[in-house]
Design an enzyme around this catalytic site. Structure first.
Site, PDB file in Angstrom:
ATOM      1  N   SER A   1       6.051  -2.009  -1.888  1.00 28.15           N
ATOM      2  CA  SER A   1       5.909  -2.883  -2.910  1.00 28.15           C
ATOM      3  C   SER A   1       4.829  -2.518  -4.273  1.00 28.15           C
ATOM      4  O   SER A   1       3.702  -3.204  -4.090  1.00 28.15           O
ATOM      5  CB  SER A   1       5.697  -4.404  -2.474  1.00 28.15           C
TER       6      SER A   1
ATOM      7  N   GLY B   1      -0.524   2.678   6.522  1.00 26.88           N
ATOM      8  CA  GLY B   1      -0.716   2.080   7.884  1.00 26.88           C
ATOM      9  C   GLY B   1      -0.002   0.564   7.991  1.00 26.88           C
ATOM     10  O   GLY B   1      -0.212  -0.111   8.926  1.00 26.88           O
ATOM     11  N   LYS B   2       0.897   0.397   6.960  1.00 26.66           N
ATOM     12  CA  LYS B   2       1.323  -0.905   6.795  1.00 26.66           C
ATOM     13  C   LYS B   2       2.279  -1.406   8.112  1.00 26.66           C
ATOM     14  O   LYS B   2       2.086  -2.188   8.886  1.00 26.66           O
ATOM     15  CB  LYS B   2       2.284  -1.186   5.526  1.00 26.66           C
ATOM     16  N   SER B   3       3.170  -0.348   8.399  1.00 29.90           N
ATOM     17  CA  SER B   3       4.089  -0.784   9.744  1.00 29.90           C
ATOM     18  C   SER B   3       3.275  -0.457  10.913  1.00 29.90           C
ATOM     19  O   SER B   3       3.448  -1.605  11.911  1.00 29.90           O
ATOM     20  CB  SER B   3       5.236   0.634   9.692  1.00 29.90           C
TER      21      SER B   3
ATOM     22  N   GLY C   1       0.926  -1.295   0.070  1.00 30.62           N
ATOM     23  CA  GLY C   1      -0.044   0.177  -0.125  1.00 30.62           C
ATOM     24  C   GLY C   1       0.755   1.322  -0.046  1.00 30.62           C
ATOM     25  O   GLY C   1       2.114   1.259   0.085  1.00 30.62           O
ATOM     26  N   LEU C   2       0.045   2.407  -0.116  1.00 30.40           N
ATOM     27  CA  LEU C   2       0.964   3.753  -0.223  1.00 30.40           C
ATOM     28  C   LEU C   2       1.451   3.969   1.115  1.00 30.40           C
ATOM     29  O   LEU C   2       1.292   3.482   2.120  1.00 30.40           O
ATOM     30  CB  LEU C   2      -0.167   4.779  -0.520  1.00 30.40           C
ATOM     31  N   SER C   3       2.745   4.955   0.981  1.00 23.03           N
ATOM     32  CA  SER C   3       3.237   5.402   2.085  1.00 23.03           C
ATOM     33  C   SER C   3       2.080   6.129   3.215  1.00 23.03           C
ATOM     34  O   SER C   3       1.427   6.892   2.340  1.00 23.03           O
ATOM     35  CB  SER C   3       4.359   6.260   1.767  1.00 23.03           C
ATOM     36  N   GLY C   4       2.241   5.531   4.228  1.00 27.28           N
ATOM     37  CA  GLY C   4       1.357   6.192   5.215  1.00 27.28           C
ATOM     38  C   GLY C   4      -0.097   5.483   5.283  1.00 27.28           C
ATOM     39  O   GLY C   4      -0.906   6.060   5.882  1.00 27.28           O
TER      40      GLY C   4
HETATM   41  N1  LIG Z   1      -6.569   2.276  11.572  1.00 26.59           N
HETATM   42  C1  LIG Z   1      -5.075   2.586  11.218  1.00 26.59           C
HETATM   43  N2  LIG Z   1      -4.469   1.524  10.974  1.00 26.59           N
HETATM   44  C2  LIG Z   1      -3.035   2.067  10.812  1.00 26.59           C
HETATM   45  N3  LIG Z   1      -2.413   3.376  10.865  1.00 26.59           N
HETATM   46  C3  LIG Z   1      -3.505   4.119  11.398  1.00 26.59           C
HETATM   47  C4  LIG Z   1      -4.950   3.908  11.405  1.00 26.59           C
HETATM   48  N4  LIG Z   1      -5.575   5.340  11.816  1.00 26.59           N
HETATM   49  C5  LIG Z   1      -4.532   6.014  11.675  1.00 26.59           C
HETATM   50  N5  LIG Z   1      -3.398   5.803  11.648  1.00 26.59           N
HETATM   51  C6  LIG Z   1      -1.951   6.528  11.316  1.00 26.59           C
HETATM   52  O1  LIG Z   1      -1.562   6.284  10.071  1.00 26.59           O
HETATM   53  C7  LIG Z   1      -0.244   6.343   9.896  1.00 26.59           C
HETATM   54  C8  LIG Z   1       0.213   5.169   9.184  1.00 26.59           C
HETATM   55  O2  LIG Z   1       1.769   5.286   8.996  1.00 26.59           O
HETATM   56  P1  LIG Z   1       2.706   4.022   8.831  1.00 26.59           P
HETATM   57  O3  LIG Z   1       3.817   4.394   9.182  1.00 26.59           O
HETATM   58  O4  LIG Z   1       2.147   2.966   9.562  1.00 26.59           O
HETATM   59  O5  LIG Z   1       2.284   3.887   7.135  1.00 26.59           O
HETATM   60  P2  LIG Z   1       3.237   2.825   6.292  1.00 26.59           P
HETATM   61  O6  LIG Z   1       2.081   2.259   5.363  1.00 26.59           O
HETATM   62  O7  LIG Z   1       4.092   1.918   6.841  1.00 26.59           O
HETATM   63  O8  LIG Z   1       3.965   3.815   5.523  1.00 26.59           O
HETATM   64  P3  LIG Z   1       5.341   3.900   4.805  1.00 26.59           P
HETATM   65  O9  LIG Z   1       5.425   3.053   3.580  1.00 26.59           O
HETATM   66  O10 LIG Z   1       5.766   5.346   4.606  1.00 26.59           O
HETATM   67  O11 LIG Z   1       6.257   3.028   5.582  1.00 26.59           O
HETATM   68  C9  LIG Z   1       0.437   6.460  11.631  1.00 26.59           C
HETATM   69  O12 LIG Z   1       0.660   7.750  11.703  1.00 26.59           O
HETATM   70  C10 LIG Z   1      -0.899   5.793  12.371  1.00 26.59           C
HETATM   71  O13 LIG Z   1      -0.910   6.202  13.378  1.00 26.59           O
HETATM   72 MG   LIG Z   2       6.209   1.640   7.192  1.00 24.69          MG
END
Ligand SMILES: Nc1ncnc2c1ncn2[C@@H]1O[C@H](COP(=O)(O)OP(=O)(O)OP(=O)(O)O)[C@@H](O)[C@H]1O
Ligand SMILES: [Mg+2]
Length: 213
Positions: free
Chosen positions: A111, A42-44, A37-40
């Site tokens: 990815s 919520g994957k991590s 999924g996209l950056s941000g």
């Molecule tokens: N239901 C939810 N599940 C996951 N994250 C959430 C949710 N609601 C809000 N968030 C917020 O959304 C953000 C997601 O960021 P996260 O670093 O997990 O994204 P990512 O997909 O890993 O991005 P990247 O590809 O840049 O690493 C966090 O600040 C998190 O607190």
């Molecule tokens: Mg991440």
């Protein structure tokens, strides 16, 4: 090239511990949940929350996270399509090794290319690979911008940023899609544990039954 390391001189060494023995030991069947999924999106956040929950439930698991892997194993790789492909290939090989060790693996990498995710599925094995689309929209991800990366990408300070200046190819047939702008973390965990149920319940049940006999 050093003759000792060339592929022609390598012989696969067979282990005497079987995958089934590891299943019995760990009371789980190995699987890789591949979050994309996209950056941000919520994957991590979800990957580490799921890992914590699984450990609490007594399961051996490990998160392979994009940023963490790029600090070490893949520190030499950039974000061109070729480098992203190599990034995914190495991660898939590591996930495969961890699955071979019996672990449940959760990966959290953007990815963005279907072809790369297909490669990961082929490397890891279809029966052990579950694709999870963290489908949060670009608009929501950009509003969150937890690392300030969208702002930098829009300002032209980051090249080839997924969703802004590089493509994201939506999974065609994911095992599960989770839009974290609509679902709370706990609700997402419920669905993710649902995907894992066949891998963590059956064998645990068998072991309990044996233990009682
Ligand atoms: N239901 C939810 N599940 C996951 N994250 C959430 C949710 N609601 C809000 N968030 C917020 O959304 C953000 C997601 O960021 P996260 O670093 O997990 O994204 P990512 O997909 O890993 O991005 P990247 O590809 O840049 O690493 C966090 O600040 C998190 O607190
Ligand atoms: Mg991440």
């Amino acid at each position: 090239m050093n003759q000792n390391t060339s592929a022609g001189n390598l012989v696969w060494q067979a282990a005497s511990v079987t995958p089934e023995a590891r299943v019995q030991l760990l009371r789980q069947r190995p699987v890789t949940l591949w979050m994309t999924g996209l950056s941000g999106a919520g994957k991590s956040t979800l990957a580490f929350a799921l890992e914590k929950r699984l450990i609490e439930l007594g399961h051996a698991c490990f998160v392979l996270d994009g940023d963490n892997v790029r600090h070490g194993l893949n520190a030499d790789l950039g974000f061109s399509p070729e480098a992203r492909t190599e990034n995914i290939r190495r991660i898939a090989e590591v996930a495969k090794l961890m699955n071979a060790a019996g672990l449940i693996v959760i990966t959290s990498f953007i990815s963005p290319y279907c072809e790369d995710r297909h490669m990961a599925r082929e490397l890891i094995g279809v029966e052990k690979f579950r694709e999870i689309h963290i489908s949060t929209t670009l608009k929501s991800c950009e509003q969150r911008d937890p690392k300030g990366l969208y702002q930098k990408a829009r300002a032209g300070l980051i090249n080839e940023f997924t969703g802004v200046s590089a493509p994201y190819e939506v999974p065609e047939d994911p095992c599960l899609s989770l839009d974290t702008s609509e679902l709370q973390v706990e609700q997402c965990l419920h669905f993710l544990l649902g995907v894992l149920r066949p891998f963590i319940n059956e064998t645990a049940g068998q072991q309990t039954a044996k233990g009682r006999a």
